[in-house]
Write a protein that holds these residues in place. Structure first.
Motif, PDB file in Angstrom:
ATOM      1  N   HIS A 116       0.816  -1.216   0.000  1.00 46.61           N
ATOM      2  CA  HIS A 116       0.000   0.000   0.000  1.00 46.61           C
ATOM      3  C   HIS A 116       0.850   1.266   0.000  1.00 46.61           C
ATOM      4  CE1 HIS A 116      -4.171  -1.302   0.035  1.00 46.61           C
ATOM      5  NE2 HIS A 116      -3.666  -2.425   0.518  1.00 46.61           N
ATOM      6  N   LEU A 165       0.418   6.629  -6.767  1.00 44.40           N
ATOM      7  CA  LEU A 165      -0.693   7.558  -6.988  1.00 44.40           C
ATOM      8  C   LEU A 165      -0.243   9.014  -6.782  1.00 44.40           C
ATOM      9  CD1 LEU A 165      -3.643   5.705  -5.203  1.00 44.40           C
ATOM     10  CD2 LEU A 165      -3.331   6.018  -7.653  1.00 44.40           C
ATOM     11  N   VAL A 177      -0.633  12.009  -9.336  1.00 44.26           N
ATOM     12  CA  VAL A 177      -1.308  13.275  -9.019  1.00 44.26           C
ATOM     13  C   VAL A 177      -0.384  14.452  -9.328  1.00 44.26           C
ATOM     14  CG1 VAL A 177      -2.187  14.659  -7.095  1.00 44.26           C
ATOM     15  CG2 VAL A 177      -2.886  12.293  -7.337  1.00 44.26           C
ATOM     16  N   TRP A 230     -13.049  29.817 -20.147  1.00 42.82           N
ATOM     17  CA  TRP A 230     -14.107  28.801 -20.178  1.00 42.82           C
ATOM     18  C   TRP A 230     -13.503  27.410 -20.382  1.00 42.82           C
ATOM     19  CZ3 TRP A 230     -15.903  25.647 -24.264  1.00 42.82           C
ATOM     20  CH2 TRP A 230     -17.130  25.027 -24.035  1.00 42.82           C
ATOM     21  N   ASN A 283     -13.333  24.232 -17.626  1.00 37.39           N
ATOM     22  CA  ASN A 283     -13.783  22.870 -17.927  1.00 37.39           C
ATOM     23  C   ASN A 283     -12.694  21.856 -17.602  1.00 37.39           C
ATOM     24  OD1 ASN A 283     -16.501  22.575 -18.969  1.00 37.39           O
ATOM     25  ND2 ASN A 283     -15.887  24.022 -20.530  1.00 37.39           N
ATOM     26  N   VAL A 290     -12.973  16.514 -10.579  1.00 41.61           N
ATOM     27  CA  VAL A 290     -13.857  15.346 -10.391  1.00 41.61           C
ATOM     28  C   VAL A 290     -13.032  14.063 -10.414  1.00 41.61           C
ATOM     29  CG1 VAL A 290     -15.706  14.001 -11.451  1.00 41.61           C
ATOM     30  CG2 VAL A 290     -15.926  16.462 -11.273  1.00 41.61           C
ATOM     31  N   LEU A 333      -9.979  13.662  -9.417  1.00 40.11           N
ATOM     32  CA  LEU A 333      -9.235  13.495  -8.166  1.00 40.11           C
ATOM     33  C   LEU A 333     -10.158  13.325  -6.974  1.00 40.11           C
ATOM     34  CD1 LEU A 333      -6.438  16.175  -8.579  1.00 40.11           C
ATOM     35  CD2 LEU A 333      -6.199  13.717  -8.739  1.00 40.11           C
ATOM     36  N   PHE A 334     -11.164  14.180  -6.898  1.00 40.75           N
ATOM     37  CA  PHE A 334     -11.926  14.243  -5.644  1.00 40.75           C
ATOM     38  C   PHE A 334     -13.284  13.563  -5.704  1.00 40.75           C
ATOM     39  CE2 PHE A 334      -9.035  17.835  -5.716  1.00 40.75           C
ATOM     40  CZ  PHE A 334      -8.440  17.737  -4.484  1.00 40.75           C
ATOM     41  N   LEU A 354      -6.772  12.630  -2.251  1.00 37.20           N
ATOM     42  CA  LEU A 354      -7.958  11.768  -2.080  1.00 37.20           C
ATOM     43  C   LEU A 354      -8.059  10.601  -3.070  1.00 37.20           C
ATOM     44  CD1 LEU A 354     -11.018  14.011  -1.117  1.00 37.20           C
ATOM     45  CD2 LEU A 354      -9.370  12.911   0.347  1.00 37.20           C
ATOM     46  N   VAL A 355      -7.158  10.503  -4.039  1.00 35.54           N
ATOM     47  CA  VAL A 355      -7.292   9.402  -5.011  1.00 35.54           C
ATOM     48  C   VAL A 355      -7.146   8.044  -4.309  1.00 35.54           C
ATOM     49  CG1 VAL A 355      -6.392   8.393  -7.142  1.00 35.54           C
ATOM     50  CG2 VAL A 355      -6.422  10.847  -6.847  1.00 35.54           C
ATOM     51  N   TYR A 356      -6.380   8.020  -3.231  1.00 34.07           N
ATOM     52  CA  TYR A 356      -6.162   6.763  -2.506  1.00 34.07           C
ATOM     53  C   TYR A 356      -7.441   6.274  -1.811  1.00 34.07           C
ATOM     54  CZ  TYR A 356      -3.902   3.404   0.592  1.00 34.07           C
ATOM     55  OH  TYR A 356      -3.539   2.251   1.247  1.00 34.07           O
ATOM     56  N   ARG A 357      -8.507   7.112  -1.838  1.00 29.91           N
ATOM     57  CA  ARG A 357      -9.713   6.766  -1.076  1.00 29.91           C
ATOM     58  C   ARG A 357     -10.275   5.387  -1.440  1.00 29.91           C
ATOM     59  NH1 ARG A 357     -11.004  10.463  -4.869  1.00 29.91           N
ATOM     60  NH2 ARG A 357     -12.763  10.095  -6.255  1.00 29.91           N
ATOM     61  N   TRP A 374      -8.628   2.664  -2.191  1.00 29.16           N
ATOM     62  CA  TRP A 374      -7.850   1.636  -1.492  1.00 29.16           C
ATOM     63  C   TRP A 374      -8.087   1.747   0.019  1.00 29.16           C
ATOM     64  CZ3 TRP A 374      -6.474   3.738  -6.078  1.00 29.16           C
ATOM     65  CH2 TRP A 374      -6.077   2.861  -7.084  1.00 29.16           C
ATOM     66  N   PHE A 407     -11.404   1.626  -8.398  1.00 30.25           N
ATOM     67  CA  PHE A 407     -10.765   2.745  -9.101  1.00 30.25           C
ATOM     68  C   PHE A 407     -11.013   2.644 -10.611  1.00 30.25           C
ATOM     69  CE2 PHE A 407      -6.728   4.608 -10.900  1.00 30.25           C
ATOM     70  CZ  PHE A 407      -7.096   5.927 -10.662  1.00 30.25           C
ATOM     71  N   PHE A 411     -14.483   3.509 -11.386  1.00 23.92           N
ATOM     72  CA  PHE A 411     -14.667   4.962 -11.321  1.00 23.92           C
ATOM     73  C   PHE A 411     -14.129   5.632 -12.589  1.00 23.92           C
ATOM     74  CE2 PHE A 411     -12.706   9.075 -10.366  1.00 23.92           C
ATOM     75  CZ  PHE A 411     -13.848   9.800 -10.049  1.00 23.92           C
ATOM     76  N   PHE A 471     -16.112   7.923 -15.065  1.00 30.08           N
ATOM     77  CA  PHE A 471     -15.606   9.297 -15.233  1.00 30.08           C
ATOM     78  C   PHE A 471     -15.567   9.672 -16.711  1.00 30.08           C
ATOM     79  CE2 PHE A 471     -11.882  11.976 -16.079  1.00 30.08           C
ATOM     80  CZ  PHE A 471     -12.259  13.112 -15.390  1.00 30.08           C
ATOM     81  N   LEU A 483     -19.351  10.973 -16.331  1.00 28.69           N
ATOM     82  CA  LEU A 483     -19.132  12.215 -15.585  1.00 28.69           C
ATOM     83  C   LEU A 483     -18.604  13.337 -16.474  1.00 28.69           C
ATOM     84  CD1 LEU A 483     -17.726  10.999 -12.144  1.00 28.69           C
ATOM     85  CD2 LEU A 483     -20.026  11.714 -12.733  1.00 28.69           C
ATOM     86  N   LEU A 484     -17.638  13.037 -17.354  1.00 27.55           N
ATOM     87  CA  LEU A 484     -17.081  14.096 -18.197  1.00 27.55           C
ATOM     88  C   LEU A 484     -18.136  14.708 -19.117  1.00 27.55           C
ATOM     89  CD1 LEU A 484     -13.471  13.357 -19.480  1.00 27.55           C
ATOM     90  CD2 LEU A 484     -14.271  15.127 -17.955  1.00 27.55           C
ATOM     91  N   TYR A 497     -21.267  14.737 -18.695  1.00 23.93           N
ATOM     92  CA  TYR A 497     -22.227  15.437 -17.829  1.00 23.93           C
ATOM     93  C   TYR A 497     -21.675  16.799 -17.407  1.00 23.93           C
ATOM     94  CZ  TYR A 497     -25.355  16.389 -13.951  1.00 23.93           C
ATOM     95  OH  TYR A 497     -26.254  16.986 -13.122  1.00 23.93           O
ATOM     96  N   LEU A 498     -20.397  16.795 -17.060  1.00 26.84           N
ATOM     97  CA  LEU A 498     -19.745  18.026 -16.592  1.00 26.84           C
ATOM     98  C   LEU A 498     -19.726  19.090 -17.696  1.00 26.84           C
ATOM     99  CD1 LEU A 498     -18.178  18.526 -13.898  1.00 26.84           C
ATOM    100  CD2 LEU A 498     -16.122  18.227 -15.243  1.00 26.84           C
ATOM    101  N   PHE A 499     -19.361  18.662 -18.902  1.00 28.53           N
ATOM    102  CA  PHE A 499     -19.289  19.624 -20.000  1.00 28.53           C
ATOM    103  C   PHE A 499     -20.686  20.140 -20.365  1.00 28.53           C
ATOM    104  CE2 PHE A 499     -15.158  17.385 -21.350  1.00 28.53           C
ATOM    105  CZ  PHE A 499     -14.436  18.212 -20.511  1.00 28.53           C
ATOM    106  N   ASN A 527     -21.639  22.655 -17.728  1.00 25.21           N
ATOM    107  CA  ASN A 527     -20.978  23.954 -17.905  1.00 25.21           C
ATOM    108  C   ASN A 527     -21.573  24.720 -19.083  1.00 25.21           C
ATOM    109  OD1 ASN A 527     -19.381  23.472 -15.769  1.00 25.21           O
ATOM    110  ND2 ASN A 527     -17.496  23.114 -16.898  1.00 25.21           N
ATOM    111  N   LEU A 560     -26.872   9.745  -9.229  1.00 30.87           N
ATOM    112  CA  LEU A 560     -26.440   9.475  -7.854  1.00 30.87           C
ATOM    113  C   LEU A 560     -27.209   8.287  -7.267  1.00 30.87           C
ATOM    114  CD1 LEU A 560     -25.947  13.106  -6.513  1.00 30.87           C
ATOM    115  CD2 LEU A 560     -24.183  11.396  -6.919  1.00 30.87           C
TER     116      LEU A 560
END
Lengths: 353, 387
Positions: free
Chosen positions: A93, A100, A104, A231, A235, A242, A244-245, B50-53, B55, B85, B88, B92, B96-97, B99-101, B104, B136
């Motif tokens: 780990h 990771l 990042v 803009w 984006n 998104v 990352l978090f 937070l990427v390790y979340r 694991w 991961f 996800f 993503f 998600l991408l 949706y995000l665009f 915006n 969600l």
């Protein structure tokens, strides 16, 4: 209690007496004899209590072999010590976290170094209509920045100054410059080439070249297509954020710091580019850069919080540096307007729409 | 010779006495190791933004699941951080991408320079909000499915059927009805949604059965709703005093001479004094009422779950649950989340103490389900039934 076995087909418990040899573990169940070789065993490290050993078989991963007796645990330790010692598994780990972290850091470096030049090129390649459609009408902005200052003669003088600058800029799309009645000392660039100078800026400016430098700076934002670029960057930042978090609708402190930090860095980059552009215009028109420098010297510590916040928390570059840049790089000698015209221009807000 | 009476009740009682009770226990030893693991996870998450979340979550589940033992055998968690991961990442890129665009783009066009708010983009923005609720909800179903799929007991796996998009559509439908009923239908909506999840859940080859209704939930929920409305209403108290003045003036026949405008001082003192005090009382009351609703809800639904001939029972008192919540909240908040594992252990111990499984699990008849566990993570697109 004692060693037991689950066959993975039903939850029925089979009590066993394990026979531990150099090749593996043999045991008998009601269904017959089984022999598992040491190399086929997968240790289930999270099993509790931890003094007991739990294994599954490489080819039958639903079955479970649980060794509870202390003598049997010792025997396995003698015959196959690798099944008791976690070894490199313990550091797995740490390796994952290190990998990771590296990923990042690479992502952040990519966002910091590569996104600005890429979005800069992309924004300039976008058709002007993409941005022009967002160009706001002045009366819609009146609530925020006041009404348009409409005194005729001062507006004619302002148009003349702007035309000189625009001719030098040679930008193929229309750019308009207006003054509104807000007392704030600021200038704003909206989408589609709309530049608005606020009255406070005209009131506080001490020379026409200060004004010319500010207008040149705002023209720089239009020419660089900073509206479209911002803009695109937003984006890209949202997407990275998104990634990352995650996407659960809540902003953590880390996420805010990440997004704000990069966004501010982008903003400072755009402002620096606009300064360079403004100076190029002034130099081409042979206008004295001292006006621009004085403007930034006066702005130091006024409203831009540069005296209070470290540079990386600011939307604009350090005012001292900007003033020095104008003084050192400027080559012009002339004033943008005659003293008479300058005095008339200062009365631009005597009449509003 | 004495014969037992032949009434159904006596047979029932005798029958119940013979029912096997399956023992749950929860191991709370080694809390230090769990806290250490939690702190290491926090450090790794901070270092990786937070990427390790993924694991971290896996390590915690692998450490906590086996502490719960049923009939002497621990539960196991077999999921992996990498699986979640990768799931996800797929979601993503494919969901998600875009949706995000889209989000915006819609938000940046919401204000029209001629029309003010652009009706087309307002409609799209509303659709976007509905889309977020759908996504969600579906994601929550997927997370539940993944957890169950990766949980084993004595080598037997859990599984969840159904489709995430159907669950998402159900959430939209039930909560639409809840909204148009001004919130009153929420207990019914909660039960129906839980029913979909439970009735699609299997352990081995056997499906869980669920026959709960919203009976018994209405009163606790209406009490909560009433207190919540009182909380909202408390902000209008200053205007109630104005209404009182109006009534006095009306009945005294002096309507023209009455002062029916609130001056700033009146408004300020009434708002700060009355409104704030009432709001505080009502919001605390509403919070406790909602906790009470949750207690009644879970006691009700757990009692209605069947697994073959076995049934479940969960009968802690309100006071015990309140102490658990309050204790855990204090532990977590006062230690800045460092002792969060203690809260997990308290919860596990509480669950093992109060959750009872009565009746035969039919171990000989319970067999492993034949299904492909695959490598799907908590957000794999295939689970949306779109892939």
């Amino acid at each position: 209690m004692g060693s037991h076995f689950f066959d993975g087909a039903t939850p029925k418990r089979h009590d066993i007496e394990p026979d531990i040899g150099p090749e593996g573990i043999a045991f008998e169940t009601e269904r017959g004899a089984l022999a598992w070789r040491h190399e086929d065993l997968i240790r289930l490290w999270d099993y509790r209590p931890q003094e007991h050993l739990a294994f599954t078989h490489r080819r039958h991963q639903d079955s479970r072999l649980i060794i509870e007796e202390a003598w049997a645990v010792e025997a396995i330790g003698r015959q196959a010590p690798q099944l008791l010692e976690r070894g490199r598994e313990r550091w797995r780990h740490t390796g994952i976290a290190a990998g990771l972290s590296l990923g990042v850091l690479t992502l952040i470096a990519g966002l910091y170094f590569f996104v600005p030049p890429v979005t800069d090129r992309l924004a300039r390649a976008m058709p002007w209509s993409f941005e022009a459609v967002d160009r706001p009408e002045l009366d819609k902005l009146a609530l925020m920045i006041g009404k348009r200052c409409a005194a005729e003669e001062p507006n004619r003088i302002l148009r003349g100054l702007v035309e000189d600058l625009l001719k030098t800029a040679a930008f193929p799309h229309p750019i308009t410059v207006d003054v509104t009645s807000s007392k704030m000392v600021n200038a704003l660039t909206f989408a589609g080439g709309r530049i608005v100078l606020l009255r406070g800026l005209i009131d506080k400016a001490r020379s026409p070249n200060e004004l010319a430098a500010v207008i040149g700076h705002e023209i720089g934002h239009v020419v660089h297509r900073d509206h479209t670029e911002r803009w695109m960057r937003e984006n890209a930042l949202s997407a990275a954020s998104v990634l990352l978090f995650g996407f659960d609708g809540t902003n953590t402190i880390g996420q805010t710091v990440f997004e704000t930090g990069l966004s501010l860095s982008y903003s400072r980059g755009s402002e620096q580019d606009a300064d360079r552009y403004a100076l190029r215009l002034l130099n081409r028109l042979d206008l004295d850069p001292a006006g621009g420098a004085e403007f930034f010297e006066r702005m130091r510590g006024k409203g831009d919080l540069s005296g209070l916040l470290p540079g990386y928390l600011s939307t604009h570059p350090d005012s001292d540096g900007r003033a020095v840049f104008f003084r050192e790089q400027g080559t012009g000698t002339k004033q943008a307007l005659s003293p008479e015209d300058w005095l008339i221009l200062k009365r631009i807000c005597d009449k509003t729409d | 010779m004495t014969f037992e009476s032949s009434g159904a009740g006596s047979i029932g009682q005798a029958g119940e006495k013979e029912l096997a009770t399956h023992k749950l226990s929860f191991d709370t030893t080694g809390a230090g190791g769990l806290i250490g693991l939690h702190i290491v996870n926090l450090i790794f998450m901070a270092l990786t933004l937070l990427v390790y979340r993924f694991w971290a979550l896996t390590r915690i589940r692998r450490a906590v699941w086996p502490r719960m033992r049923l009939d002497g055998s621990p539960l196991e968690y077999t999921g992996s951080g990498l699986e979640i991961f990768i799931g996800f990442l797929k979601v993503f890129v494919l969901i998600l991408l875009p949706y995000l665009f889209a989000s915006n783009w819609i938000n940046s066009n919401l204000i029209d320079r001629e029309l003010g708010l652009n009706p087309t983009f307002m409609a799209l923005s509303l659709l976007l909000g509905i889309g977020a609720v759908f996504l969600l909800s579906a994601a929550r179903f997927l997370a539940y499915r993944y957890r169950v799929n990766r949980t084993q007991w004595r080598g037997i796996r859990g599984s969840v059927g159904g489709a995430a998009y159907l669950y998402g559509l159900r959430v939209l439908f039930y909560y639409f009805l809840t909204v148009i009923s001004l919130g009153i239908l929420k207990p019914w909506a909660d039960i129906r949604l839980l029913q979909y999840r439970i009735e699609n859940t299997k352990f081995g080859g056997r499906t869980l059965a669920f026959d709960a209704t919203a009976r018994g939930l209405w009163l606790p929920y209406v009490v909560f709703l009433a207190l919540y409305l009182c909380f909202l209403g408390s902000f209008f108290v200053p205007y109630l005093t104005l209404f009182g003045d109006f009534l006095v003036a009306l009945f005294s026949g002096n309507l023209n001479g009455a002062n029916l405008e609130l001056n700033d001082e009146d408004l300020k003192s009434a708002a700060i004094g009355t409104s704030f005090g009432l709001a505080l009382v009502f919001v605390l009351g509403a919070g406790l009422a909602y906790l009470n609703y949750l207690v009644v809800f879970w006691k009700n639904v757990v009692g209605k779950i069947r697994f073959g001939r076995a049934r479940f029972s969960f009968q802690p008192t309100r006071w015990q649950i309140f102490c658990l919540f309050l204790g855990n909240a204090l532990i977590v908040q006062l230690t800045f989340w460092l002792l969060l594992p203690i809260a997990w252990l308290r919860k596990g111990k509480f669950l093992a103490k109060h959750l009872v499984i009565v009746g035969d699990l039919d171990e000989n008849e319970l067999v492993q389900a034949e299904f492909d566990t695959g490598t799907t993570g908590e957000g794999f697109l295939g689970d949306f039934d779109l892939a």
